[in-house]
Write a protein that holds these residues in place. Structure first.
Motif, short mmCIF file in Angstrom:
data_model
loop_
_atom_site.label_atom_id
_atom_site.label_comp_id
_atom_site.label_asym_id
_atom_site.label_seq_id
_atom_site.Cartn_x
_atom_site.Cartn_y
_atom_site.Cartn_z
N GLU A 289 86.74 -22.82 32.10
CA GLU A 289 85.94 -24.06 31.16
C GLU A 289 86.57 -24.59 31.17
OE1 GLU A 289 82.54 -23.47 30.82
OE2 GLU A 289 82.16 -21.59 31.60
N PHE A 290 85.82 -26.49 31.18
CA PHE A 290 86.32 -28.01 30.86
C PHE A 290 86.37 -27.64 29.32
CE2 PHE A 290 86.21 -31.88 30.32
CZ PHE A 290 87.07 -32.84 31.66
N ASP A 291 85.90 -27.51 28.62
CA ASP A 291 85.58 -27.34 26.90
C ASP A 291 87.42 -26.17 26.91
OD1 ASP A 291 84.48 -28.89 26.90
OD2 ASP A 291 82.72 -27.57 25.73
N ASP A 292 87.11 -25.22 27.18
CA ASP A 292 88.88 -24.57 27.24
C ASP A 292 90.01 -25.22 27.64
OD1 ASP A 292 87.21 -22.93 25.99
OD2 ASP A 292 86.64 -21.40 28.20
N GLN A 293 90.21 -25.75 29.28
CA GLN A 293 91.88 -25.95 29.42
C GLN A 293 92.06 -27.75 28.81
OE1 GLN A 293 93.00 -25.14 32.38
NE2 GLN A 293 91.46 -23.76 31.69
N MET A 294 90.74 -28.12 28.53
CA MET A 294 91.41 -29.51 27.38
C MET A 294 91.34 -29.25 26.12
SD MET A 294 90.19 -32.44 29.08
CE MET A 294 90.54 -31.26 30.77
N ARG A 295 91.11 -28.05 25.78
CA ARG A 295 91.63 -27.65 24.19
C ARG A 295 93.38 -27.11 24.84
NH1 ARG A 295 86.71 -25.51 22.84
NH2 ARG A 295 87.23 -23.68 24.20
N ARG A 296 93.13 -25.72 26.42
CA ARG A 296 94.53 -25.72 26.10
C ARG A 296 95.84 -26.68 26.47
NH1 ARG A 296 95.78 -21.35 31.41
NH2 ARG A 296 97.93 -21.09 30.63
N TYR A 297 95.32 -27.39 27.03
CA TYR A 297 96.42 -28.75 27.87
C TYR A 297 96.51 -30.02 26.67
CZ TYR A 297 96.59 -26.09 31.34
OH TYR A 297 97.08 -25.25 32.85
N PHE A 298 95.42 -30.31 26.12
CA PHE A 298 95.90 -32.01 25.15
C PHE A 298 95.21 -31.22 23.41
CE2 PHE A 298 94.18 -32.04 29.75
CZ PHE A 298 95.08 -33.12 29.51
N GLY A 299 95.00 -29.83 23.33
CA GLY A 299 94.65 -29.56 22.29
C GLY A 299 93.24 -30.52 20.80
N THR A 300 92.53 -30.72 22.07
CA THR A 300 90.89 -31.46 21.90
C THR A 300 90.10 -31.48 22.87
OG1 THR A 300 90.06 -32.77 20.81
CG2 THR A 300 91.82 -33.38 23.02
N GLU A 301 88.64 -30.90 22.58
CA GLU A 301 87.80 -31.54 23.45
C GLU A 301 87.23 -32.95 23.55
OE1 GLU A 301 84.39 -29.15 22.58
OE2 GLU A 301 85.25 -27.03 21.97
N ASP A 302 87.65 -33.93 23.27
CA ASP A 302 87.62 -35.01 23.04
C ASP A 302 89.43 -35.59 23.51
OD1 ASP A 302 86.99 -37.70 23.04
OD2 ASP A 302 86.70 -37.25 20.72
N LEU A 303 89.51 -35.97 24.82
CA LEU A 303 90.45 -36.67 25.12
C LEU A 303 90.67 -38.30 24.70
CD1 LEU A 303 90.98 -36.42 29.00
CD2 LEU A 303 91.66 -34.80 26.90
N ALA A 304 88.82 -38.75 24.04
CA ALA A 304 89.34 -39.80 23.93
C ALA A 304 90.09 -40.03 22.21
CB ALA A 304 88.13 -40.89 23.33
N SER A 305 90.24 -38.98 21.96
CA SER A 305 91.10 -38.80 20.10
C SER A 305 92.24 -37.70 20.46
CB SER A 305 90.52 -37.63 19.39
OG SER A 305 89.69 -35.94 19.90
N ALA A 306 92.34 -38.23 21.74
CA ALA A 306 94.30 -37.95 21.85
C ALA A 306 95.28 -38.18 22.09
CB ALA A 306 94.44 -36.85 22.82
N THR A 307 95.97 -37.79 21.45
CA THR A 307 97.01 -39.77 21.02
C THR A 307 97.94 -39.73 22.24
OG1 THR A 307 98.71 -37.90 20.73
CG2 THR A 307 97.50 -39.00 18.94
#
Length: 87
Positions: free
Chosen positions: A2-20
């Protein structure tokens, strides 16, 4: 995968705009490592697609041994570029 799972796994968030920027860089690095180790064609393609959207995907010839996978990636690139208005 799942896309959201991958975002959380690799970037720690589902919202890349909020990632540092540091979190993005670290997530991309982890994803590239996992991509290099992944044997499942579908999972590799999914990771490559996310990396492409983040302008960090490996070249097709390096990423995919199978011509059908490279062609699918080219089609994906064309679709994303058209959607972004960069054709």
């Amino acid at each position: 995968m799942e896309f959201d799972d991958q975002m959380r796994r690799y970037f720690g968030t589902e919202d890349l705009a909020s990632a540092t920027p540091a979190a993005l860089e670290a997530g991309i690095e982890r994803m590239l490592v996992d991509f290099g180790l992944e044997k499942d064609r579908s999972r590799r393609f999914g990771m490559w697609s996310i990396l492409y959207m983040l302008s960090s995907a490996p070249d097709l010839d390096e990423a995919f041994k199978d011509e059908a996978d490279r062609e699918a990636a080219r089609n994906f690139m064309d679709l994303i570029d058209r959607a972004a208005g960069t054709d």
